[in-house]
Motif scaffolding. Structure first.
Motif, PDB file in Angstrom:
ATOM      1  N   LEU A 551     -66.963-152.805 -28.275  1.00 25.43           N
ATOM      2  CA  LEU A 551     -66.784-154.108 -27.646  1.00 25.43           C
ATOM      3  C   LEU A 551     -67.188-155.234 -28.586  1.00 25.43           C
ATOM      4  O   LEU A 551     -66.503-156.250 -28.697  1.00 25.43           O
ATOM      5  N   HIS A 552     -68.317-155.036 -29.272  1.00 23.10           N
ATOM      6  CA  HIS A 552     -68.804-156.057 -30.193  1.00 23.10           C
ATOM      7  C   HIS A 552     -67.817-156.272 -31.335  1.00 23.10           C
ATOM      8  O   HIS A 552     -67.501-157.414 -31.709  1.00 23.10           O
ATOM      9  N   ARG A 553     -67.287-155.163 -31.887  1.00 24.34           N
ATOM     10  CA  ARG A 553     -66.324-155.255 -32.980  1.00 24.34           C
ATOM     11  C   ARG A 553     -65.057-155.972 -32.525  1.00 24.34           C
ATOM     12  O   ARG A 553     -64.537-156.844 -33.227  1.00 24.34           O
ATOM     13  N   ALA A 554     -64.551-155.613 -31.347  1.00 23.86           N
ATOM     14  CA  ALA A 554     -63.323-156.225 -30.846  1.00 23.86           C
ATOM     15  C   ALA A 554     -63.515-157.715 -30.562  1.00 23.86           C
ATOM     16  O   ALA A 554     -62.658-158.544 -30.896  1.00 23.86           O
ATOM     17  N   GLU A 555     -64.645-158.069 -29.954  1.00 23.91           N
ATOM     18  CA  GLU A 555     -64.895-159.473 -29.653  1.00 23.91           C
ATOM     19  C   GLU A 555     -65.066-160.288 -30.931  1.00 23.91           C
ATOM     20  O   GLU A 555     -64.592-161.429 -31.016  1.00 23.91           O
ATOM     21  N   THR A 556     -65.731-159.705 -31.921  1.00 26.21           N
ATOM     22  CA  THR A 556     -65.947-160.406 -33.188  1.00 26.21           C
ATOM     23  C   THR A 556     -64.625-160.668 -33.893  1.00 26.21           C
ATOM     24  O   THR A 556     -64.372-161.773 -34.401  1.00 26.21           O
ATOM     25  N   ILE A 557     -63.763-159.666 -33.948  1.00 27.09           N
ATOM     26  CA  ILE A 557     -62.481-159.833 -34.633  1.00 27.09           C
ATOM     27  C   ILE A 557     -61.596-160.831 -33.887  1.00 27.09           C
ATOM     28  O   ILE A 557     -60.860-161.611 -34.496  1.00 27.09           O
ATOM     29  N   HIS A 558     -61.661-160.837 -32.565  1.00 29.73           N
ATOM     30  CA  HIS A 558     -60.911-161.830 -31.793  1.00 29.73           C
ATOM     31  C   HIS A 558     -61.382-163.235 -32.146  1.00 29.73           C
ATOM     32  O   HIS A 558     -60.564-164.158 -32.327  1.00 29.73           O
ATOM     33  N   ASP A 559     -62.706-163.408 -32.258  1.00 32.05           N
ATOM     34  CA  ASP A 559     -63.253-164.707 -32.639  1.00 32.05           C
ATOM     35  C   ASP A 559     -62.838-165.067 -34.064  1.00 32.05           C
ATOM     36  O   ASP A 559     -62.468-166.220 -34.341  1.00 32.05           O
ATOM     37  N   ASP A 560     -62.869-164.088 -34.970  1.00 29.29           N
ATOM     38  CA  ASP A 560     -62.439-164.337 -36.351  1.00 29.29           C
ATOM     39  C   ASP A 560     -60.985-164.797 -36.399  1.00 29.29           C
ATOM     40  O   ASP A 560     -60.624-165.712 -37.155  1.00 29.29           O
ATOM     41  N   SER A 561     -60.144-164.146 -35.604  1.00 33.09           N
ATOM     42  CA  SER A 561     -58.722-164.496 -35.594  1.00 33.09           C
ATOM     43  C   SER A 561     -58.507-165.929 -35.127  1.00 33.09           C
ATOM     44  O   SER A 561     -57.719-166.679 -35.719  1.00 33.09           O
ATOM     45  N   ARG A 563     -60.628-168.377 -35.310  1.00 27.75           N
ATOM     46  CA  ARG A 563     -61.137-169.304 -36.323  1.00 27.75           C
ATOM     47  C   ARG A 563     -60.158-169.447 -37.481  1.00 27.75           C
ATOM     48  O   ARG A 563     -59.974-170.544 -38.027  1.00 27.75           O
ATOM     49  N   LEU A 564     -59.537-168.330 -37.891  1.00 27.01           N
ATOM     50  CA  LEU A 564     -58.531-168.416 -38.959  1.00 27.01           C
ATOM     51  C   LEU A 564     -57.358-169.289 -38.532  1.00 27.01           C
ATOM     52  O   LEU A 564     -56.826-170.075 -39.327  1.00 27.01           O
ATOM     53  N   GLU A 565     -56.941-169.146 -37.282  1.00 28.39           N
ATOM     54  CA  GLU A 565     -55.831-169.958 -36.788  1.00 28.39           C
ATOM     55  C   GLU A 565     -56.175-171.439 -36.795  1.00 28.39           C
ATOM     56  O   GLU A 565     -55.299-172.291 -36.978  1.00 28.39           O
ATOM     57  N   ARG A 566     -57.478-171.740 -36.592  1.00 28.81           N
ATOM     58  CA  ARG A 566     -57.889-173.146 -36.608  1.00 28.81           C
ATOM     59  C   ARG A 566     -58.181-173.651 -38.010  1.00 28.81           C
ATOM     60  O   ARG A 566     -58.596-174.791 -38.185  1.00 28.81           O
ATOM     61  N   GLY A 567     -57.990-172.792 -39.006  1.00 25.15           N
ATOM     62  CA  GLY A 567     -58.117-173.232 -40.387  1.00 25.15           C
ATOM     63  C   GLY A 567     -59.423-172.904 -41.072  1.00 25.15           C
ATOM     64  O   GLY A 567     -59.757-173.517 -42.098  1.00 25.15           O
ATOM     65  N   GLU A 568     -60.198-171.935 -40.570  1.00 30.53           N
ATOM     66  CA  GLU A 568     -61.442-171.584 -41.253  1.00 30.53           C
ATOM     67  C   GLU A 568     -61.143-171.049 -42.644  1.00 30.53           C
ATOM     68  O   GLU A 568     -60.239-170.221 -42.841  1.00 30.53           O
ATOM     69  N   HIS A 569     -61.897-171.523 -43.627  1.00 29.40           N
ATOM     70  CA  HIS A 569     -61.709-171.132 -45.025  1.00 29.40           C
ATOM     71  C   HIS A 569     -62.498-169.858 -45.334  1.00 29.40           C
ATOM     72  O   HIS A 569     -63.632-169.688 -44.873  1.00 29.40           O
ATOM     73  N   ALA A 583     -55.206-159.926 -39.205  1.00 28.32           N
ATOM     74  CA  ALA A 583     -53.834-159.988 -38.700  1.00 28.32           C
ATOM     75  C   ALA A 583     -53.415-158.651 -38.088  1.00 28.32           C
ATOM     76  O   ALA A 583     -52.803-158.605 -37.011  1.00 28.32           O
ATOM     77  N   ARG A 584     -53.746-157.549 -38.777  1.00 27.76           N
ATOM     78  CA  ARG A 584     -53.358-156.233 -38.254  1.00 27.76           C
ATOM     79  C   ARG A 584     -54.160-155.866 -37.007  1.00 27.76           C
ATOM     80  O   ARG A 584     -53.645-155.208 -36.099  1.00 27.76           O
ATOM     81  N   ALA A 585     -55.419-156.298 -36.968  1.00 25.77           N
ATOM     82  CA  ALA A 585     -56.285-155.933 -35.836  1.00 25.77           C
ATOM     83  C   ALA A 585     -55.892-156.643 -34.557  1.00 25.77           C
ATOM     84  O   ALA A 585     -56.369-156.277 -33.480  1.00 25.77           O
ATOM     85  N   SER A 586     -55.010-157.635 -34.637  1.00 25.56           N
ATOM     86  CA  SER A 586     -54.588-158.331 -33.421  1.00 25.56           C
ATOM     87  C   SER A 586     -53.879-157.399 -32.453  1.00 25.56           C
ATOM     88  O   SER A 586     -53.770-157.687 -31.267  1.00 25.56           O
ATOM     89  N   THR A 587     -53.415-156.248 -32.951  1.00 25.99           N
ATOM     90  CA  THR A 587     -52.759-155.272 -32.069  1.00 25.99           C
ATOM     91  C   THR A 587     -53.730-154.684 -31.059  1.00 25.99           C
ATOM     92  O   THR A 587     -53.303-154.103 -30.063  1.00 25.99           O
ATOM     93  N   PHE A 588     -55.034-154.815 -31.298  1.00 21.80           N
ATOM     94  CA  PHE A 588     -56.027-154.270 -30.371  1.00 21.80           C
ATOM     95  C   PHE A 588     -56.303-155.213 -29.207  1.00 21.80           C
ATOM     96  O   PHE A 588     -57.015-154.871 -28.286  1.00 21.80           O
ATOM     97  N   ALA A 589     -55.696-156.404 -29.244  1.00 20.66           N
ATOM     98  CA  ALA A 589     -55.996-157.398 -28.210  1.00 20.66           C
ATOM     99  C   ALA A 589     -55.604-156.913 -26.824  1.00 20.66           C
ATOM    100  O   ALA A 589     -56.258-157.203 -25.829  1.00 20.66           O
TER     101      ALA A 589
END
Length: 713
Positions: A551-561, A563-569, A583-589
């Motif tokens: 759960l922690h891994r999935a929630e973290t990657i969702h948050d990372d995704s 942030r990237l969409e909002r332009g995080e460097h 990008a590939r991990a978005s399939t787990f959403a």
């Protein structure tokens, strides 16, 4: 002329008579409890290994009279056929356990009631049409869950399965029952077996002050109360032992005056024989007998004891010495900087406070050890041991849901590794219990607790109720006095004991550095636990940890995704791989997890191997990890050996912000502290590395819009 002997029913090769014991072929764990076939109530508690189960007796009065004898024969077969017992296809044991049998008695009673209403008076009269009608009755009933329907049908399937072991008049029709379909399929029941734990966690804003309160009570409040508590329990134990018959009689049938007088006479004589003292109280320099303490400790009616003219005469005549504050607490320690209480605690209030102490001990033990609810409730005196060589503290006890091979070993060889706080809580309980069980059933000073406390433990339901009372007491009586944060309400409702284990797993995964008590942290706690039973497969605790990691891994990657969409460097050697994995991990959403194996497969997926540290993000690949030795087989980074130049390293804007704070702290240390020259040089080298990493992070930053800058703040 002689009468022919009455023919006896035969079950499991045993001639059944009214005096036949009903637990002939079961392992018994309690001496003295022996129900017989003709009894109106069968007490099966002696055959139940764990002592916290409620409803351990069968009350035959609730069964229809026409079916009562047949149901007794069937239950006798369930209890005593343990070799080559008939087994349902879904059974995981060689014969049904006592709890399973007890759980199916309610559906059996409902079935026999339904048959009676249908005009059927014996199992031998049941036809296949009756069985089909009952199937429709169960499956088409509104309001019952699929699980309830499954249990109702499975109870009949087991009765049918045992038909050849029963007398002819007790047998259901031969042939496949309901076409050979399973109870699960007929009831459309989806089993939770093998699925992740869905028990709601206790919110961290609730768990942290709750645990802090429990530790404060076990380590401070309990210590202040223990001297008076030991004296109170010793006197109460003596009072129960010497009580005359009139005191043991129902109160509605005897005189309160005669009962109190007789009990006082017996108690004074017993105290004299044991060279004991009367409880005393000092008021204005005058010492007198503490009548409240004497009433509570001596199992007497306080108002009647004060009212009786005979009381002062009998006390003076006894010649017993008076021990001031023997059953009272007058001195109170501080929690933080304030004493937790100012007013003395008399014997009556002491009993209530000991109940709060008990639940505080349960919270500390059950939460910090990770044991199951039943495992905590079945703990016994002497369960704590220490190994000075290993510097570990062990807690031994009965381990539930373990396979037979492991259960046959001595619990002392497969203990839990626990913290000092847990061991201290056990020590407190050992001083306020009157039997080997640390959590005996019944009220604190009741006659039943002294009589049956060695064979029955508290139930989870009673502990749940006491936790609610504990929170209310602490929030109103202690927290305001010592400036302790109050324990707030939980979003998921009242605190239920099974939630403790799930909450511990969450804290271990999400807050490994969080402080529990003293220097103990969740990461250190987990390291301790994996050395003992809690870290083994049988304990099931690894499954909770694994699910929380997923759960922690999935929630973290969702948050990372997001942030990237909002332009995080993102910068660093692994920046491109970081973006690709996100990008590939978005399939787990949209993944629906239904089994533990799915979780394990997901955790091993390389696309989910992104780990956020304090100042750097690891896009983990074991073959290129600078933190691992060649022989290491770890599937996660070893943070204490992290190298900033590792090819697995990436740095987000969040990491850069943390790194800037770290640089500022190092600069402050260099300016303010008198450091040894080697340490000063190492800090200066580290500062150069950090400043270079920050410069590179900013150097390759793409042009951003004001809105993106605002989103990244």
């Amino acid at each position: 002329m002689t009468c022919p002997a009455e023919a006896l029913d035969v079950v499991a090769g045993i001639d059944i008579a009214p005096g036949t014991e009903v637990l002939l072929n079961r392992t018994l764990y309690v001496e003295g409890v022996r129900s017989r076939f003709g009894d109106p109530v069968w007490d099966l508690s002696a055959a139940i290994e764990d002592r916290h189960s409620a409803g351990q007796a069968v009350h035959w009065k609730g069964f229809p009279p026409a079916f009562r004898h047949a149901c007794k024969l069937y239950l006798f077969a369930l209890l005593n056929i343990v070799d080559d017992a008939p087994r349902l296809d879904s059974a995981r044991s060689t014969y049904p356990h006592i709890k399973t049998i007890l759980g199916e008695l309610v559906p059996l009673r409902r079935y026999t009631t339904w048959l009676t209403d249908a005009g059927v008076t014996s199992f031998g009269q049941v036809s296949t049409e009756h069985l089909d009608d009952y199937l429709r009755h169960v499956t088409e009933t509104n309001g019952d869950s699929a699980g309830t329907k499954r249990c109702a049908l499975q109870a009949i399937m087991r009765l049918h399965l045992y038909r050849e072991t029963l007398p002819a008049q007790c047998r259901l029709p031969a042939g496949p029952l309901w076409g050979g379909a399973s109870a699960r399929g007929l009831a459309h029941y989806e089993s939770s077996w093998g699925k992740p734990n869905t028990t709601p966690r206790i919110h961290p804003d609730v768990m942290e002050p709750l645990l802090s309160a429990a530790i404060a009570v076990t380590q401070t409040v309990a210590v202040d109360l223990l001297p008076a508590a030991r004296n109170l329990l010793a006197m109460r134990h003596l009072a129960h032992q010497i009580a005359p018959a009139i005191r043991r009689a129902p109160t509605r049938t005897v005189s309160v005056f005669e009962t109190t007088k007789a009990q006082l006479e017996c108690l004074l004589a017993a105290l004299d024989r044991n060279d004991a003292s009367l409880p005393g109280i000092r008021t204005g320099g005058v010492t007198s007998v503490d009548l409240m303490g004497l009433a509570v400790g001596g199992w007497m009616h306080h108002t009647e004891l004060k009212r009786m003219n005979e009381t002062p005469v009998m006390l003076a005549t006894s010649g017993l010495p008076i021990d001031v504050d023997m059953l009272r607490a007058n001195t109170f320690s501080t929690i933080g900087t304030h004493s937790w209480r100012d007013e003395p605690v008399d014997a009556r209030e002491l009993v209530g406070l000991l109940r709060h102490v008990t639940v505080a001990c349960f919270l500390v033990i059950a939460y910090l050890s990770g044991v199951r609810t039943g495992e905590a409730l079945n703990l016994r005196r002497g369960c704590i041991s220490r190994d000075p060589k290993l510097e570990l503290t062990f807690m031994s006890g009965q381990q539930l849901k373990a396979h037979d091979g492991r259960r046959e070993r001595s619990p002392a060889t497969i203990p839990w590794v626990v913290t000092d706080e847990t061991a201290h809580a056990v020590t407190v309980l050992e001083q306020i219990t009157v039997s080997d069980l640390l959590f005996p059933a019944f009220a604190m000073c009741s006659q039943n607790r002294f009589a049956f406390g060695a064979t029955r433990t508290r139930t989870p339901g009673s502990i749940n109720t006491d936790i609610t009372r504990f929170i209310d007491w602490f929030n109103h009586e202690v927290a305001p006095v010592v400036s302790h944060p109050p324990i707030p309400g939980d979003p998921h409702g009242s605190i239920q004991v099974p939630r403790l284990r799930r909450t511990l797993a969450w804290h271990i995964v999400r807050r490994p550095g969080g402080t529990i008590a003293g220097a103990t942290q969740y990461g250190h706690l987990h390291t301790q636990m994996i050395h003992g039973y809690a870290g083994g497969a049988d304990s099931g605790f690894h499954d909770d940890i694994t699910f929380e990691k997923f759960l922690h891994r999935a929630e973290t990657i969702h948050d990372d995704s997001q942030r990237l969409e909002r332009g995080e460097h993102v910068s660093g050697p692994a920046a491109e791989e970081y973006r690709a994995r996100i990008a590939r991990a978005s399939t787990f959403a949209g993944l629906t997890v239904t089994t533990k194996s799915q979780i394990n497969d997901a955790l091993s997926n390389p696309d989910l191997q992104i780990h956020h540290g304090a100042v750097v993000t690891c896009v983990f690949r074991r073959a290129t990890a600078a933190c691992l030795e060649p022989a290491d087989s770890s599937a996660e980074p070893f943070w204490s050996r992290c190298r900033l130049g590792c090819v697995n390293a990436a740095r987000t804007d969040r990491d850069a912000a943390s790194l800037r704070l770290h640089v500022t702290a190092l600069q402050r240390d260099l300016a303010a502290l008198e450091l040894p020259e080697p340490l000063r040089q190492r800090i200066q080298v580290r500062l150069i590395e950090h400043r270079k990493a920050l410069a590179e992070h900013e150097l390759i930053r793409p042009m951003t819009t004001p809105q993106q800058d605002e989103d990244n703040e």
